[in-house]
Design an enzyme around this catalytic site. Structure first.
Site, short mmCIF file in Angstrom:
data_model
loop_
_atom_site.label_atom_id
_atom_site.label_comp_id
_atom_site.label_asym_id
_atom_site.label_seq_id
_atom_site.Cartn_x
_atom_site.Cartn_y
_atom_site.Cartn_z
N LEU A 25 1.06 -1.13 0.01
CA LEU A 25 0.16 0.15 -0.01
C LEU A 25 1.03 1.24 -0.01
CD1 LEU A 25 -2.73 -0.99 2.69
CD2 LEU A 25 -2.90 -0.88 0.15
N GLY A 26 2.24 1.26 0.78
CA GLY A 26 2.91 2.39 0.73
C GLY A 26 3.95 2.05 1.85
N GLY A 38 6.89 4.49 4.48
CA GLY A 38 7.05 5.49 5.14
C GLY A 38 8.47 5.53 5.93
N GLY A 39 8.81 6.57 6.65
CA GLY A 39 9.94 6.26 7.60
C GLY A 39 10.37 5.11 8.48
N MET A 40 9.32 4.70 9.00
CA MET A 40 9.51 3.43 9.96
C MET A 40 9.06 2.21 9.42
SD MET A 40 8.93 4.29 13.91
CE MET A 40 9.10 2.47 14.23
N ASP A 71 3.08 11.04 12.05
CA ASP A 71 3.12 10.37 10.80
C ASP A 71 1.96 10.44 9.83
OD1 ASP A 71 4.32 9.74 8.28
OD2 ASP A 71 4.26 7.32 8.76
#
Length: 143
Positions: free
Chosen positions: A19-20, A22-24, A140
């Site tokens: 789905l996507g 991010g940073g973590m 986030d």
């Protein structure tokens, strides 16, 4: 480790698609084969610079799982499981179907109706107020 469609984790969660990221972590759309329902599966990502998963980040991810599992609000996905597989950590959450705000804006040439945007803002602020009342800070936020 990148997950691939049809891959089964924890003898239960079948990956459908990414789905996507991010940073973590990365978030996958998956299917819970035990409860026969769609879920979102968040995978802790290695540090982008070193590739490591320092103990501090792993502990932070576990604390996040425990904190989120205690939250119950209509505008937040529930956390229903946490597990480690092949030295990777995962958080299992409700899957919420729909378009991202980014995709919705791209598909809407003349912008969104003000009343709709205000209603979404109320929902977002309600969820943020709730988590702040529980001593948490969301770092986030994404549409």
């Amino acid at each position: 480790m990148d997950l691939t469609p049809a891959q089964l984790l924890n003898n239960r969660y079948r990956i459908l698609k990414l789905l996507g990221t991010g940073g973590m972590g990365a978030v996958y759309h998956a299917h819970d084969t035990v409860l026969n329902r769609e879920i979102a599966l968040k995978q802790l990502q290695p540090d982008p610079v070193t590739g490591d998963r320092p103990e501090q980040i792993q502990q932070q991810f576990l604390r996040e799982a425990q904190s989120l599992a205690a939250l119950h609000h209509p505008n937040l996905p529930r956390v229903t499981d946490y597990f480690t597989a092949e030295q990777e950590q995962y958080l299992v959450m409700d899957y919420i179907a729909g378009q991202s705000l980014h995709d919705l804006l791209r598909a809407t040439a003349h912008g969104l109706p003000e009343q709709q945007v205000l209603a979404w803002a109320d929902q977002l602020l309600s969820a943020l107020e709730y988590i702040h009342q529980h001593g948490l800070i969301h770092r986030d936020i994404k549409p």
